[in-house]
Design an enzyme around this catalytic site. Structure first.
Site, PDB file in Angstrom:
ATOM      1  N   LYS A 194       0.858  -1.184   0.000  1.00 36.86           N
ATOM      2  CA  LYS A 194       0.000   0.000   0.000  1.00 36.86           C
ATOM      3  C   LYS A 194       0.891   1.229   0.000  1.00 36.86           C
ATOM      4  O   LYS A 194       1.659   1.453   0.937  1.00 36.86           O
ATOM      5  CB  LYS A 194      -0.920   0.008   1.221  1.00 36.86           C
ATOM      6  CG  LYS A 194      -1.770   1.273   1.319  1.00 36.86           C
ATOM      7  CD  LYS A 194      -2.804   1.197   2.410  1.00 36.86           C
ATOM      8  CE  LYS A 194      -3.572   2.511   2.518  1.00 36.86           C
ATOM      9  NZ  LYS A 194      -4.623   2.461   3.539  1.00 36.86           N
ATOM     10  N   LYS A 247      -2.141  -1.599  -3.864  1.00 34.72           N
ATOM     11  CA  LYS A 247      -3.007  -0.427  -3.824  1.00 34.72           C
ATOM     12  C   LYS A 247      -2.170   0.840  -3.889  1.00 34.72           C
ATOM     13  O   LYS A 247      -1.187   0.909  -3.138  1.00 34.72           O
ATOM     14  CB  LYS A 247      -3.820  -0.472  -2.526  1.00 34.72           C
ATOM     15  CG  LYS A 247      -4.679   0.744  -2.263  1.00 34.72           C
ATOM     16  CD  LYS A 247      -5.202   0.673  -0.859  1.00 34.72           C
ATOM     17  CE  LYS A 247      -5.999   1.937  -0.609  1.00 34.72           C
ATOM     18  NZ  LYS A 247      -6.375   2.083   0.761  1.00 34.72           N
TER      19      LYS A 247
END
Ligand code: PBG
Length: 327
Positions: A194, A247
């Protein structure tokens, strides 16, 4: 002229093009993010995410029904609590907004698959993803809080928990806590790679979770790093992650491909709020064809190697798959 190779032969009509598609997805591949707001009755549009809503508990099942009607069978829940404090207590209380949302959904739709985002940023009054020590997030103190959140979600009936905080060691810590409390069969979807991203802007406006000072670069990944994504993901797998995630999606397709090649775990990509908002804005300005850009973006993420996708377009994408426009 003798020309044996004519790739155009397999592009001559829609049927043969569909036969030869290398990238496949199904309505089952999509996960829809749902924002639930404590104290709200009805639903209100989210300004930063056109077409998305804050849902009150009293009408949350409508959101689920829309998913099921579209063929989407799973969601990821985000909560907007009424009360925030320095450690995010509302995130783990028994009658918290997510806990109630899970019970509400499960009472009406027991088979609808409910994943919960496990993080503190929507629940802390400073907007950071954990407990503070001075101006930094205290990693190890935060693990304790995250474990409480994950267990409270499992206790309320969550099918899967998805820690998005990027603290070190959180997957293992949450795994231990779940196992100890009797939730050994609740899987963990780890936001493994992330990145600290400006693409989260519309989400933070929607979830009221922007940090009140500083930023998240002390815990989310640096966008320049590719090898580190493999390291982060490997650690999560060692700690017991059942599903790994990259992400954002569109600016990180190389990372998705790397993870696909390096690991055998199911791989999820999160097409984040900024990706959605950009398509919406460009379409609203008459600059692009929203439907086709939505399709092309999603296909690129699967082509890169994702096996499932969290998207604000989940319902529309499932529809596109059903029609055969993609997948
Ligand atoms: C919580 C969380 C965020 C997103 C998902 N979980 C925000 C953040 O990390 O700042 C972003 C999702 C999106 O932009 O759609 N930490």
């Amino acid at each position: 002229m003798e020309m044996v190779n004519r790739p155009r032969r397999l592009r001559s009509c829609d049927t043969v093009r569909r036969l030869c598609r290398e990238t496949r997805m199904s309505p089952d591949s999509f996960i829809y993010p749902i924002f639930v707001e404590e104290g709200l009755s009805g639903k209100t549009p989210i300004e930063s995410l056109p077409g998305q809503y804050h849902w009150g508990l009293d009408c949350l099942c409508e959101a689920v029904k829309e998913c099921l009607d579209a063929g989407v069978r799973s969601c990821i829940l985000f909560g907007l609590p009424l009360h925030k404090d320095s450690v995010g207590t509302s995130a783990w209380v028994e009658n918290g907004i997510i806990q109630e949302a899970i019970r509400t959904i499960k009472a009406a739709y027991p088979d609808f698959y409910v994943i919960t985002d496990v993080c503190m940023c929507e629940y802390t009054d400073h907007g950071h993803c954990g407990a503070l020590c001075g101006h930094t997030v205290d990693n190890d103190a935060t693990l304790e809080l995250l474990a409480k959140v994950a267990v409270s979600h499992a206790r309320a009936g969550a099918d899967m928990v998805a820690p998005s905080d990027m603290m070190d060691g959180r997957v293992g810590y949450i795994r231990d806590a779940l196992d100890e409390k009797g939730f050994k069969d609740v899987p963990i979807m780890a936001y493994s790679a992330k990145y600290a991203s400006a693409f989260y802007g519309p989400f933070r406006a929607a979830a009221g979770s922007a940090p009140s000072f500083g930023d998240r670069r002390g815990y989310q990944m640096d966008m320049h790093n590719r090898r580190e994504a493999l390291y982060e993901t490997e650690l999560d797998i060692e700690e017991g992650a059942d599903i790994i995630m990259v992400k954002p999606a569109l600016s990180y397709l190389d990372i998705i491909r790397d993870c696909r090649e390096a690991f055998d775990k199911p791989l999820c990509a999160y097409s984040v709020s900024g990706e959605y908002a950009m398509i919406k804005a460009a379409a609203a300005a008459g600059l692009i064809d929203e439907y086709r850009v939505m399709c092309e973006s999603a296909v690129s993420i699967f082509r890169a190697g994702a096996g499932m996708l969290i998207s604000y377009y989940a319902k529309e994408l499932a529809g596109a798959v059903r029609k055969g426009d993609i997948g």
